[in-house]
Write a protein that holds these residues in place. Sequence first.
Motif, PDB file in Angstrom:
ATOM      1  N   VAL A 267       1.353  -1.015  -0.175  1.00 43.92           N
ATOM      2  CA  VAL A 267      -0.088   0.132  -0.313  1.00 43.92           C
ATOM      3  C   VAL A 267       0.560   1.486  -0.092  1.00 43.92           C
ATOM      4  O   VAL A 267       1.756   1.209   0.736  1.00 43.92           O
ATOM      5  N   ALA A 268       0.549   2.370  -0.799  1.00 42.28           N
ATOM      6  CA  ALA A 268       1.240   3.453  -1.081  1.00 42.28           C
ATOM      7  C   ALA A 268       0.474   4.888  -0.081  1.00 42.28           C
ATOM      8  O   ALA A 268      -0.915   5.102  -0.930  1.00 42.28           O
ATOM      9  N   GLU A 269       0.682   5.238   0.403  1.00 37.49           N
ATOM     10  CA  GLU A 269       0.011   6.773   1.118  1.00 37.49           C
ATOM     11  C   GLU A 269       1.067   8.081   0.576  1.00 37.49           C
ATOM     12  O   GLU A 269       1.579   8.024   1.473  1.00 37.49           O
ATOM     13  N   PRO A 270      -0.046   9.208   0.449  1.00 38.36           N
ATOM     14  CA  PRO A 270      -1.556   8.860  -0.016  1.00 38.36           C
ATOM     15  C   PRO A 270      -1.891   9.116  -1.331  1.00 38.36           C
ATOM     16  O   PRO A 270      -0.768   8.216  -1.753  1.00 38.36           O
ATOM     17  N   MET A 271      -2.870   8.597  -1.677  1.00 37.93           N
ATOM     18  CA  MET A 271      -3.550   8.042  -3.229  1.00 37.93           C
ATOM     19  C   MET A 271      -3.297   9.275  -3.835  1.00 37.93           C
ATOM     20  O   MET A 271      -3.532   9.580  -5.465  1.00 37.93           O
ATOM     21  N   ARG A 272      -2.555  10.351  -3.659  1.00 41.38           N
ATOM     22  CA  ARG A 272      -3.356  11.628  -4.630  1.00 41.38           C
ATOM     23  C   ARG A 272      -1.472  12.818  -4.242  1.00 41.38           C
ATOM     24  O   ARG A 272      -1.346  12.594  -3.093  1.00 41.38           O
ATOM     25  N   HIS A 273      -1.036  13.343  -5.490  1.00 40.92           N
ATOM     26  CA  HIS A 273      -0.407  14.582  -4.592  1.00 40.92           C
ATOM     27  C   HIS A 273      -1.020  15.512  -6.204  1.00 40.92           C
ATOM     28  O   HIS A 273      -0.732  15.546  -7.437  1.00 40.92           O
ATOM     29  N   ASP A 274      -1.258  16.575  -5.519  1.00 36.15           N
ATOM     30  CA  ASP A 274      -1.865  17.855  -6.288  1.00 36.15           C
ATOM     31  C   ASP A 274      -3.121  17.507  -7.422  1.00 36.15           C
ATOM     32  O   ASP A 274      -4.120  16.855  -6.946  1.00 36.15           O
ATOM     33  N   ARG A 275      -2.584  17.371  -8.680  1.00 33.35           N
ATOM     34  CA  ARG A 275      -3.316  16.988  -8.858  1.00 33.35           C
ATOM     35  C   ARG A 275      -3.792  15.499 -10.083  1.00 33.35           C
ATOM     36  O   ARG A 275      -4.364  15.675 -10.781  1.00 33.35           O
ATOM     37  N   LEU A 276      -2.098  14.644  -9.106  1.00 31.77           N
ATOM     38  CA  LEU A 276      -2.857  13.561 -10.146  1.00 31.77           C
ATOM     39  C   LEU A 276      -2.939  12.444  -8.805  1.00 31.77           C
ATOM     40  O   LEU A 276      -2.754  12.904  -7.424  1.00 31.77           O
ATOM     41  N   CYS A 327     -11.196   5.957  -0.407  1.00 36.33           N
ATOM     42  CA  CYS A 327     -10.023   4.564  -1.067  1.00 36.33           C
ATOM     43  C   CYS A 327      -9.840   3.986  -0.309  1.00 36.33           C
ATOM     44  O   CYS A 327      -9.613   3.041  -0.111  1.00 36.33           O
ATOM     45  N   LEU A 328      -8.189   4.551   0.788  1.00 35.69           N
ATOM     46  CA  LEU A 328      -8.018   4.024   1.606  1.00 35.69           C
ATOM     47  C   LEU A 328      -8.797   3.278   2.808  1.00 35.69           C
ATOM     48  O   LEU A 328      -7.976   2.192   3.245  1.00 35.69           O
ATOM     49  N   ARG A 329      -9.569   3.360   3.507  1.00 31.10           N
ATOM     50  CA  ARG A 329     -10.859   2.350   3.959  1.00 31.10           C
ATOM     51  C   ARG A 329     -10.337   1.457   3.752  1.00 31.10           C
ATOM     52  O   ARG A 329     -10.652   0.653   3.748  1.00 31.10           O
ATOM     53  N   ARG A 330     -11.127   1.608   1.811  1.00 25.91           N
ATOM     54  CA  ARG A 330     -11.871   0.264   2.121  1.00 25.91           C
ATOM     55  C   ARG A 330     -10.381  -0.866   1.300  1.00 25.91           C
ATOM     56  O   ARG A 330     -10.445  -1.979   1.847  1.00 25.91           O
ATOM     57  N   VAL A 331      -9.386  -0.418   1.107  1.00 21.27           N
ATOM     58  CA  VAL A 331      -8.273  -0.763   0.590  1.00 21.27           C
ATOM     59  C   VAL A 331      -7.586  -1.936   1.548  1.00 21.27           C
ATOM     60  O   VAL A 331      -7.405  -2.311   1.818  1.00 21.27           O
ATOM     61  N   TRP A 332      -7.090  -0.903   2.633  1.00 16.15           N
ATOM     62  CA  TRP A 332      -6.935  -1.718   4.532  1.00 16.15           C
ATOM     63  C   TRP A 332      -7.933  -2.689   4.501  1.00 16.15           C
ATOM     64  O   TRP A 332      -7.421  -3.756   5.257  1.00 16.15           O
ATOM     65  N   ARG A 333      -8.516  -2.415   4.383  1.00 14.82           N
ATOM     66  CA  ARG A 333     -10.186  -3.415   4.662  1.00 14.82           C
ATOM     67  C   ARG A 333      -9.569  -4.495   3.891  1.00 14.82           C
ATOM     68  O   ARG A 333      -9.767  -5.894   4.536  1.00 14.82           O
ATOM     69  N   ALA A 334      -9.184  -4.527   2.705  1.00 15.82           N
ATOM     70  CA  ALA A 334      -9.516  -5.376   1.218  1.00 15.82           C
ATOM     71  C   ALA A 334      -7.996  -6.362   2.085  1.00 15.82           C
ATOM     72  O   ALA A 334      -7.808  -7.403   1.490  1.00 15.82           O
ATOM     73  N   GLU A 335      -6.842  -5.264   2.203  1.00 18.47           N
ATOM     74  CA  GLU A 335      -5.406  -5.616   2.442  1.00 18.47           C
ATOM     75  C   GLU A 335      -5.819  -6.793   3.442  1.00 18.47           C
ATOM     76  O   GLU A 335      -5.311  -8.166   4.485  1.00 18.47           O
ATOM     77  N   HIS A 336      -6.192  -6.328   5.356  1.00 18.22           N
ATOM     78  CA  HIS A 336      -6.471  -7.226   6.270  1.00 18.22           C
ATOM     79  C   HIS A 336      -7.206  -8.688   5.386  1.00 18.22           C
ATOM     80  O   HIS A 336      -6.887  -9.773   6.172  1.00 18.22           O
ATOM     81  N   PHE A 337      -8.293  -8.517   4.526  1.00 19.95           N
ATOM     82  CA  PHE A 337      -9.630  -9.736   4.093  1.00 19.95           C
ATOM     83  C   PHE A 337      -8.702 -10.728   3.774  1.00 19.95           C
ATOM     84  O   PHE A 337      -8.294 -11.634   3.493  1.00 19.95           O
TER      85      PHE A 337
END
Length: 386
Positions: A267-276, A327-337
């Motif tokens: 997992v990489a955080e955050p999933m945003r930088h400026d307009r990317l 997005c990361l809330r769902r990502v981490w739940r899926a990572e744990h599952f």
Amino acid sequence: MRTQVAIIGGGPAGLLLSHLLHLQGIDSVVLESRDRGYVERRQRAGMLEQGTTDVLRESGAGERLDREGLVHHGLELRFGGAGHRIPLTDLTGRTVTVYAQTEIVKDLVAKRLADGGDVRFETEVVDLDASAPSVTFRDAGGATHTLECDYIAGCDGFHGVSRPAVPGLRTFSREYPFAWLGILADVPPSTEELIYANHDRGFALHSLRSPQVSRLYLQVSPDEDIAAWSDARIWDELATRFATDDGWKLHEGPITDKSITPMRSFVAEPMRHDRLFLAGDAAHIVPPTGAKGLNLAVSDVIVLARALTERYATGSDTLLDTYSSTCLRRVWRAEHFSYWMTTLLHVDPAADDFALRLQRSHLDYVASSEAAKASLAENYTGLPIG
């Protein structure tokens, strides 16, 4: 050149994002490094959560999915010589559908091109600017172009150029001490629902691609030499790991594809930088045991499409500003599952007898507890998006 959203990567995430934006009147250009044939043949995941099938249908890209997809109402955990069914639909009211990623990509490419979408294959992105948004790329003929835009979506996978362009990333990862040897075989599946098998010799998975094609996997060492696995050896090992006390038989047939896939969590955080904005494998990887990789990519672009739609419709940045955290809330739940399913079913080569007994106790609990079955079913069929 100018567009509203530049999308790097022409896999299912990038193509679906482009399609969802088109439905809202938002222009985009998709830049894909590979040629169309390669993209449409690339073997990847094939288990779709309810939310993924819903968005494909609602967006008008689900016609062939409805015709050819295999809807599943349950799955089987197999261990100790016996099968234990998890009734997904009875427990959640939801289903999962087997429909290969290759077919989703074909459907979305056809849909975008039919709608006049700008999908550019064989384009190499050589630079991007997230602040004064632009993407510089080289086309198949070697000419260099700069695409100016309002926003950039990095949907170009784990090895793409988008994630390295985000400064100050915090990354989390785990490597697993095993890999999957996967095969495609021209043989009708031996099961109507997926079988997740735990055996003393390692994990095995019986999946499906169609009524005529089976997809199967074996746990192997990460440094396994695929040349050491003849077709006969693969079928013998699969039969051993799927064996039951009631004499269940595995159908065998010609193997048309075989590969070895390492297992990792990332997992990489955050999933945003400026307009990317990063989406899919550019931001996160899951071991395939929980069937979450493709579905997480889809949920990312659904959230991003909603945020961009709000921005163009109202001028509000609220959803864009919360894109990463949402997005990361769902990502981490899926990572744990995915981690949980992986450690529940695979045999760790370093595990002692105590750890193996704990694993069997856990499997017995999941197979016998209605609460545990419901938790597995809820996560497997997919949590709410956004």
